[in-house]
Design a protein around this motif. Structure first.
Motif, PDB file in Angstrom:
ATOM      1  N   ASP A 321       0.958  30.543   6.421  1.00  0.00           N
ATOM      2  CA  ASP A 321       1.032  29.932   5.295  1.00  0.00           C
ATOM      3  C   ASP A 321       0.521  28.692   4.073  1.00  0.00           C
ATOM      4  N   ASN A 354       8.275  29.497   2.766  1.00  0.00           N
ATOM      5  CA  ASN A 354       8.318  28.453   2.768  1.00  0.00           C
ATOM      6  C   ASN A 354       9.617  27.355   2.618  1.00  0.00           C
ATOM      7  N   GLU A 356      13.545  26.556   3.569  1.00  0.00           N
ATOM      8  CA  GLU A 356      14.504  26.387   5.014  1.00  0.00           C
ATOM      9  C   GLU A 356      15.029  27.712   5.277  1.00  0.00           C
ATOM     10  N   GLN A 359      13.021  29.478   6.629  1.00  0.00           N
ATOM     11  CA  GLN A 359      12.246  29.292   8.354  1.00  0.00           C
ATOM     12  C   GLN A 359      13.267  29.822   9.433  1.00  0.00           C
ATOM     13  N   ARG A 360      13.950  29.689   8.785  1.00  0.00           N
ATOM     14  CA  ARG A 360      15.596  30.200   9.921  1.00  0.00           C
ATOM     15  C   ARG A 360      15.683  32.039  10.316  1.00  0.00           C
ATOM     16  N   LEU A 362      12.473  32.736   9.840  1.00  0.00           N
ATOM     17  CA  LEU A 362      11.195  33.316  10.628  1.00  0.00           C
ATOM     18  C   LEU A 362      11.277  33.526  12.374  1.00  0.00           C
TER      19      LEU A 362
END
Length: 582
Positions: A321, A354, A356, A359-360, A362
């Motif tokens: 991260d 990193n 947005e 993140q979806r 992931l």
């Protein structure tokens, strides 16, 4: 009208017989001379014919008058003299007209030179110098065709870069050029670095190779003379000005000198323009070098920061991260993600991102098949980096709906020794955002991340193995200690001033706490806690045979550990004064 009036006055209004014959007839030269000088040279001859006709008519009219005699011989001689004067007037007027034309042409050439000087000195680009120069020369000198030839980078051809006049547009569009080893006037001017001239129909000059020079007239059929002037500054030859004229005969020397002056100005302006271009190019190179240096400094700073960060992190997910966040923040990339290859080596699984959209990805467990899907799949299979400068044109790029703004992408393998363990995927919103230098630096970051990932994995595996060994050791130690305590009864002792007798009573409270919590325990004011505050035990005895009848003021209990296991407790009590344990 003035000439008509004078002629009529001389012929008609004068007295009869006046100036009909004899030397006085020369007065008729006045209108003839005026016609030649005020009108055109040919007007002198024409007006002489008109005067002759008028004189003959008057002679015929007055011939029948009484008392008037006309001498034909004198009249004829007078007319001959009149025509000689008319011819002289014609020659003089023609010379005067030619001189006037030459003067006007010379003034026009000077004005053209001044205009060219004004234009070329204000221009800083070769194209803005050559085009107005050939246009002004063609119009100012009245030439049939004017062209500017420049040598190609290999030095094999003279390339027409600008032209004016006949066939100029067609020659430019065709990319017209002449071989420098040929026999044209332009080639000779290039090789000999001197002016060359050829006149059609006259003896052809000899070129540097011994062959006669050929005029370049197959595309300019009306050309009667060609002049080539080299544009040279010092030892540097910038090009050749090629001029064609429709006037027969060679170019006048004063005209050539005027052209050479103009050519010198153009050559200096072109040299200044080239120097300015070189200066701009060097400035641009310095700017690019400065930008590269700044970018390299940012890369090195990010590399050092990433190295410090990953070297202090042993938790794998925290390391991943922080790596993607650091890369994205330092370089302003749209998306940064780290994929790791699964144990079967079939899938590259996204582990950190990193953006947005990342993140979806992931959240839904995004993964790409190794060797088959996207640039990441290709990189994890081939073990080499890959750049997509325009993702719309790259057939390998995976069109991800979670990252719609991606215009260029680079993926770099994460390798430990010769084994690919994953890939670092970076995407930008700009086309062609990555260079080969970027790839080299980013690959260094990727290598550091790969080593850090491998160290974190090894640390986690080591920790798990150590925990397993420690658990097994505690199990066997507990078993052995339990067996030992069952076999031995004298496992406690108490020190007093009178000796070290065996401790047969129960453990003190502080010992119980130290045993239960496996840490050192400090209790103060034991006199109040254990003796009820009067130095006597809870049962009011005198303390004989009772451990807690001692006037203890404070105590320290420390667990005794053997390889992590508590096997006993050491209890220290202060009986005289309260004690601060350190």
């Amino acid at each position: 009208m003035l000439l008509v009036t004078i002629t009529l006055y001389i012929t008609i209004i004068s007295p009869a017989g006046f100036l009909v014959a004899g030397p006085e007839l020369v007065i008729y030269a006045v209108p003839i001379t005026a016609a030649g000088l005020l009108l055109t040279p040919a007007a002198a001859i024409a007006w002489a014919m008109i005067v002759t006709l008028a004189i003959l008519i008057r002679a015929f009219v007055v011939a029948g008058m009484p008392g008037i005699t006309i001498n034909p011989i004198a009249l004829a001689l007078s007319l001959i003299v009149l025509y000689v004067l008319a011819l002289a007037t014609w020659l003089f007027a023609r010379s005067l007209q030619q001189a006037n034309q030459d003067l006007r042409r010379r003034i026009g050439q000077i004005q053209t030179g001044a205009e060219i000087s004004r234009v070329v000195t204000a221009a800083l680009e070769p194209g803005l110098i050559q085009w107005p120069a050939v246009q002004l020369i063609q119009s100012g000198f009245g030439y049939y065709h004017v062209g500017f030839y420049a040598p190609d980078p290999e030095g094999r051809w003279a390339v027409l870069t600008e032209a004016a006049g006949e066939a100029a547009e067609r020659l430019r569009q065709e990319g017209y050029r002449l071989p420098l080893d040929g026999t044209t006037v332009v080639a000779a001017a290039f090789t000999q670095r001197a002016r060359q001239m050829i006149v059609v129909g006259e003896e052809e000059p000899i070129g540097p190779d011994g062959h006669p020079l050929q005029p370049n007239v197959h595309l300019l059929p009306q050309s009667r003379a060609e002049l080539a002037l080299p544009l040279q500054v010092g030892e540097r030859l910038l090009g050749v000005l090629d001029v064609h004229s429709t006037r027969p005969g060679p170019f006048p020397e004063e005209e050539i000198e005027a052209l050479e002056g103009i050519v010198g100005q153009v050559a200096v302006a072109l040299e200044n323009a080239h120097l300015f271009e070189d200066l701009q190019q060097r400035h641009q190179e310095l700017q690019e070098l400065h930008q590269q240096t700044e970018r390299r400094a940012r890369y090195l700073e990010a590399t050092a920061e990433l190295a410090r960060a990953v070297s202090s992190l042993l938790d794998l997910q925290t390391l991943l991260d922080q790596a993607v966040n650091l890369i994205s923040e330092r370089f302003g990339f749209y998306h940064a993600g780290i994929f790791l290859v699964d144990d079967a080596g079939e899938w590259a699984v996204l582990q950190a991102a990193n953006s947005e959209g990342g993140q979806r990805m992931l959240a839904r467990g995004h993964k790409l098949r190794v060797g088959e899907q996207g640039i990441v799949g290709w990189v994890t299979h081939a073990g080499e980096s890959r750049i997509a400068l325009d993702v719309g044109e790259d057939a390998v790029h995976f069109d991800n709906p979670d990252l719609p703004d991606t215009r260029s992408e680079v993926a770099l393998p994460l390798k430990v020794r010769d084994r690919v363990i994953g890939a670092l995927d970076i995407q930008s919103t700009r086309e062609a955002a990555f260079s080969e230098e970027d790839v080299v630096v980013l690959q260094t970051l990727a290598d550091q991340i790969a080593v850090a990932i491998e160290n974190a994995r090894l640390f986690q595996e080591t920790q798990r193995a150590l925990e397993e060994v420690q658990t097994l050791h505690r199990y066997y130690l507990a078993q052995e200690w339990e067996q030992f305590t069952r076999q031995r009864r004298d496992l406690s002792a108490e020190y007093r001033r009178l000796g070290v007798p065996p401790l047969e009573r129960a453990w003190s409270p502080e010992m119980e706490i130290a045993l239960a919590q496996e840490r050192a325990v400090v209790l103060s004011d034991l006199e109040a806690e254990l003796l009820g505050g009067d130095g006597r035990g809870e049962n009011g005895g005198d303390g004989a045979g009772d451990r807690f009848t001692l006037p203890a003021r404070s105590a320290l209990a420390v667990p005794i550990k053997l390889r992590g296991e508590v096997v006993g407790v050491l209890d220290l009590q202060a009986t005289e004064e309260p004690r601060r344990w350190t």
